[in-house]
Design a protein around this motif. Structure first.
Motif, PDB file in Angstrom:
ATOM      1  N   TYR A 285      11.378  -6.406   0.134  1.00 13.07           N
ATOM      2  CA  TYR A 285      10.817  -5.338  -0.591  1.00 13.07           C
ATOM      3  C   TYR A 285      10.326  -5.882  -1.986  1.00 13.07           C
ATOM      4  O   TYR A 285       9.172  -5.075  -2.264  1.00 13.07           O
ATOM      5  CB  TYR A 285      12.205  -4.486  -0.964  1.00 13.07           C
ATOM      6  N   THR A 286      10.622  -6.845  -2.456  1.00 16.27           N
ATOM      7  CA  THR A 286      10.164  -7.391  -3.699  1.00 16.27           C
ATOM      8  C   THR A 286       8.818  -7.743  -3.567  1.00 16.27           C
ATOM      9  O   THR A 286       7.612  -7.523  -4.249  1.00 16.27           O
ATOM     10  CB  THR A 286      10.905  -8.506  -4.394  1.00 16.27           C
ATOM     11  N   LEU A 287       8.509  -8.509  -2.261  1.00 17.06           N
ATOM     12  CA  LEU A 287       7.109  -9.073  -2.124  1.00 17.06           C
ATOM     13  C   LEU A 287       6.206  -7.871  -1.705  1.00 17.06           C
ATOM     14  O   LEU A 287       4.979  -8.120  -1.927  1.00 17.06           O
ATOM     15  CB  LEU A 287       7.227 -10.370  -1.017  1.00 17.06           C
ATOM     16  N   ARG A 288       6.823  -7.238  -0.799  1.00 14.11           N
ATOM     17  CA  ARG A 288       5.772  -5.928  -0.610  1.00 14.11           C
ATOM     18  C   ARG A 288       5.189  -5.166  -1.662  1.00 14.11           C
ATOM     19  O   ARG A 288       4.102  -4.813  -1.559  1.00 14.11           O
ATOM     20  CB  ARG A 288       6.831  -5.025   0.404  1.00 14.11           C
ATOM     21  N   LYS A 289       6.353  -5.025  -2.515  1.00 13.45           N
ATOM     22  CA  LYS A 289       5.823  -4.103  -3.784  1.00 13.45           C
ATOM     23  C   LYS A 289       4.963  -5.054  -4.535  1.00 13.45           C
ATOM     24  O   LYS A 289       3.701  -4.402  -5.028  1.00 13.45           O
ATOM     25  CB  LYS A 289       6.907  -4.096  -4.553  1.00 13.45           C
ATOM     26  N   ALA A 290       4.759  -6.276  -4.435  1.00 12.37           N
ATOM     27  CA  ALA A 290       3.703  -7.222  -5.425  1.00 12.37           C
ATOM     28  C   ALA A 290       2.564  -7.009  -4.654  1.00 12.37           C
ATOM     29  O   ALA A 290       1.491  -6.919  -5.387  1.00 12.37           O
ATOM     30  CB  ALA A 290       4.389  -8.453  -5.232  1.00 12.37           C
ATOM     31  N   GLU A 291       2.391  -6.977  -3.256  1.00 11.15           N
ATOM     32  CA  GLU A 291       1.228  -6.967  -2.597  1.00 11.15           C
ATOM     33  C   GLU A 291       0.595  -5.571  -2.727  1.00 11.15           C
ATOM     34  O   GLU A 291      -0.472  -5.343  -2.824  1.00 11.15           O
ATOM     35  CB  GLU A 291       1.495  -7.273  -1.239  1.00 11.15           C
ATOM     36  N   LEU A 292       1.364  -4.263  -2.646  1.00 10.64           N
ATOM     37  CA  LEU A 292       0.913  -3.083  -3.159  1.00 10.64           C
ATOM     38  C   LEU A 292       0.145  -3.114  -4.366  1.00 10.64           C
ATOM     39  O   LEU A 292      -0.775  -2.402  -4.367  1.00 10.64           O
ATOM     40  CB  LEU A 292       1.866  -2.243  -2.833  1.00 10.64           C
ATOM     41  N   GLU A 293       0.860  -3.906  -5.467  1.00  7.95           N
ATOM     42  CA  GLU A 293       0.285  -3.710  -6.538  1.00  7.95           C
ATOM     43  C   GLU A 293      -1.098  -4.353  -6.658  1.00  7.95           C
ATOM     44  O   GLU A 293      -2.066  -4.246  -7.377  1.00  7.95           O
ATOM     45  CB  GLU A 293       1.028  -4.378  -7.634  1.00  7.95           C
ATOM     46  N   LYS A 294      -1.364  -5.534  -5.840  1.00 10.62           N
ATOM     47  CA  LYS A 294      -2.531  -6.190  -5.757  1.00 10.62           C
ATOM     48  C   LYS A 294      -3.631  -5.169  -4.992  1.00 10.62           C
ATOM     49  O   LYS A 294      -4.741  -5.585  -5.193  1.00 10.62           O
ATOM     50  CB  LYS A 294      -2.392  -7.615  -4.826  1.00 10.62           C
ATOM     51  N   ASN A 295      -3.183  -4.331  -4.063  1.00  7.55           N
ATOM     52  CA  ASN A 295      -4.294  -3.621  -3.285  1.00  7.55           C
ATOM     53  C   ASN A 295      -5.046  -4.213  -2.589  1.00  7.55           C
ATOM     54  O   ASN A 295      -6.440  -3.892  -2.618  1.00  7.55           O
ATOM     55  CB  ASN A 295      -4.800  -2.475  -4.550  1.00  7.55           C
ATOM     56  N   THR A 296      -4.610  -5.241  -1.736  1.00  7.42           N
ATOM     57  CA  THR A 296      -5.386  -6.093  -1.089  1.00  7.42           C
ATOM     58  C   THR A 296      -5.739  -5.186   0.221  1.00  7.42           C
ATOM     59  O   THR A 296      -5.394  -4.312   0.514  1.00  7.42           O
ATOM     60  CB  THR A 296      -4.920  -7.480  -0.544  1.00  7.42           C
TER      61      THR A 296
END
Length: 532
Positions: A285-296
């Motif tokens: 959940y934490t790493l997924r949230k970080a990736e969404l914030e990067k918007n890659t």
């Protein structure tokens, strides 16, 4: 940067929401992964120190010794010790299940014991040991690839949903099948296992790649349409800069495993494994949230907006999932969830009673070449079949949409009916119309596992196919003629019952031997199966 204490805190919070279901799923998955064994490395989704080799247990002592010498297995593993204990304390002598059970305990391996039993009963030991071992290895491989690996993704789905929905169901284990993506899931997980196996040959590379590919099953659990290449790329990107901290997260459970020794292993099942699984879900959940914030570009695969919704709902709204297919896992044949009229139930009772009578008479007729009028009554009916069938239709109607539960409950209902019928006949007539003594898992000779399985299969067949078909036929009979038929048959049945109480049906093939009644039917069926 995420903190280990935050991950573990989130894991404990998720564990408290649905503790007993989480424990049950963890035990089930650990049993499945540990019970089907193969000489390859297949990692569980959590990537913890508990993960590791899955080994082969063979049916040949010489091969077992060779494997021990090669270091592939250890003497006295859990399965072997458990089966050895069972073999020393319980030895049934009759029936197909008894033969299978005795082979399994003798071989100390479930898979190879079953294969040896089939070889003995069907092929009369004509198959060589090498064929048995190869067959077992192939079956183990298929189970791991197409069932266990896919179930691991289903477990990840449950873990993910449990974070936001406190009443997530164990049925989420079947998520890849329910959305029709199990084949793709199996292939991606197979690729992951194969790559890890190859990287393990480099030792250090295997450790690193275990963490690089750690999120693949979670990615598939959220979006099973994720392509193989992109699933690996996304997992690698999520774990970039996080692998060492993930290693420290795993290492933080060492204290719990040390404490587990003092509890004789109970703590591992009751807390450590579920706690570890929930913590790994929190990491995703934490790493997924970080990736969404990067918007890659790859973050577009995180497309399940309801998965981590801030909601008070008890369960994930599965009906709104974009991949949901009503046809998947459905019964496509007939409408079984219906209301049966009293007239239909009475005629179904007599139909089932007649079918049961025909079944047992046929087993004697074709098995021994003689006609035996089976049952306590004199007429062409065995009411134990009719009563069991009608009770299942009436009492278990609400469970018809859950076939697995329906099977278990049908077995229970039929077991109660058969046991107390046998008890009542003995108490009133002091004779046995059947006696299962010596059969696998029998209870006072009145019921046994083999018979109950047959009843449960037949009962489910009746619930989902036979009874709805008969109901459609009986509905076409006009109301008054149908009522007249029911009355006439009921009067004939009552007269037969009254006469049989004074003069019960008995004699050769019915009550004159210790393995009598329905036991003879089961025995004949067992002999036919073993003599094929």
């Amino acid at each position: 940067m995420w903190q280990i204490k935050d991950m573990k805190s989130g894991g404990r919070s998720a564990l408290r929401k649905n503790y007993w279901r989480i424990v049950g799923i963890s035990i089930l998955m650990t049993f499945l992964v540990g019970g089907v064994e193969l000489g390859l490395y297949f990692d569980q989704p959590s990537g913890s120190p508990e993960n590791g080799k899955l080994y082969v247990n063979t049916n040949a002592d010489i091969l077992r010794d060779w494997q021990i010498s090669m270091g592939d297995i250890t003497e006295g593993d859990g399965e072997e010790r458990a089966l050895a204990f069972l073999g020393e304390h319980y030895n049934p002598t009759k029936g197909v299940l008894a033969k299978v059970y005795n082979k399994v305990t003798a071989e100390r391996s479930v898979l190879y014991g079953v294969l040896d039993a089939v070889n003995n009963m069907v092929f009369k030991d004509r198959l060589g040991e090498g064929v048995i071992i190869l067959t077992g290895a192939v079956i183990s491989g298929f189970i791991i690839i197409f069932i266990i690996n896919v179930l691991q993704v289903g477990r990840c789905r449950f873990i993910m949903e449990n974070r936001s929905y406190h009443s997530s169901r164990p049925g989420r284990l079947l998520f890849p099948w329910r959305v029709g993506r199990w084949k793709h899931t199996a292939l991606v997980m197979l690729k992951r296992a194969a790559l890890l196996f190859l990287w393990d040959l480099t030792v250090i590379g295997g450790i690193i790649k275990r963490y690089s590919y750690r999120m693949v099953p979670y990615i598939l659990a959220e979006n099973p349409d994720t392509g193989s290449r992109d699933a690996f790329r996304l997992s690698i990107e999520m774990m970039r800069g996080n692998k060492f901290r993930a290693f420290l997260l795993d290492a933080s459970f060492i204290g719990w495993y040390a404490l587990n020794i003092l509890t004789l292993g109970i703590l591992r099942w009751a807390y450590i494994i579920p706690y570890r699984d929930m913590t790994c879900g929190e990491l995703y959940y934490t790493l997924r949230k970080a990736e969404l914030e990067k918007n890659t570009e790859l973050s577009a695969y995180f497309n399940d907006s309801r998965l981590y919704a801030d909601t008070e709902a008890a369960e994930y709204p599965a009906e709104e999932h974009h991949l949901r297919d009503k046809r998947v896992m459905g019964w496509a044949s007939v409408e079984y969830n219906r209301h049966y009229s009293l007239t239909s139930l009475i005629m179904i009772f007599f139909a089932f009673s007649f079918i049961g009578w025909m079944w047992e008479v046929s087993l004697h007729l074709f098995g021994e070449g003689v006609f035996v009028n089976r049952g306590f009554l004199h007429g062409p009916w065995l009411p134990i079949y009719g009563a069991g069938g009608v009770l299942v239709l009436v009492l278990l109607k609400r469970f018809a949409d859950k076939p697995a539960l329906m099977f278990v409950l049908t077995m229970a209902v039929c077991g109660v009916v058969e046991y107390f019928t046998s008890w009542a006949l003995w108490e009133t007539q002091h004779k046995y119309w059947w006696n299962y003594s010596g059969y696998f898992l029998n209870l006072n000779g009145r019921i046994c596992a083999e018979g109950l399985i047959m009843f449960a299969l037949g009962g489910c067949l009746c619930v989902y196919i036979v009874a709805p078909f008969l109901d459609e036929v009986f509905k076409r009979i006009p109301r008054k003629p149908a009522a007249a038929i029911c009355i006439i048959m009921s009067v004939c049945f009552a007269a037969d019952a009254a006469f049989s109480i004074i003069h019960p049906n008995e004699g050769k093939g019915v009550t004159n031997y210790s393995e009598s009644g329905r036991t003879a039917a089961v025995k004949l069926l067992s002999e036919k199966m073993s003599g094929l």
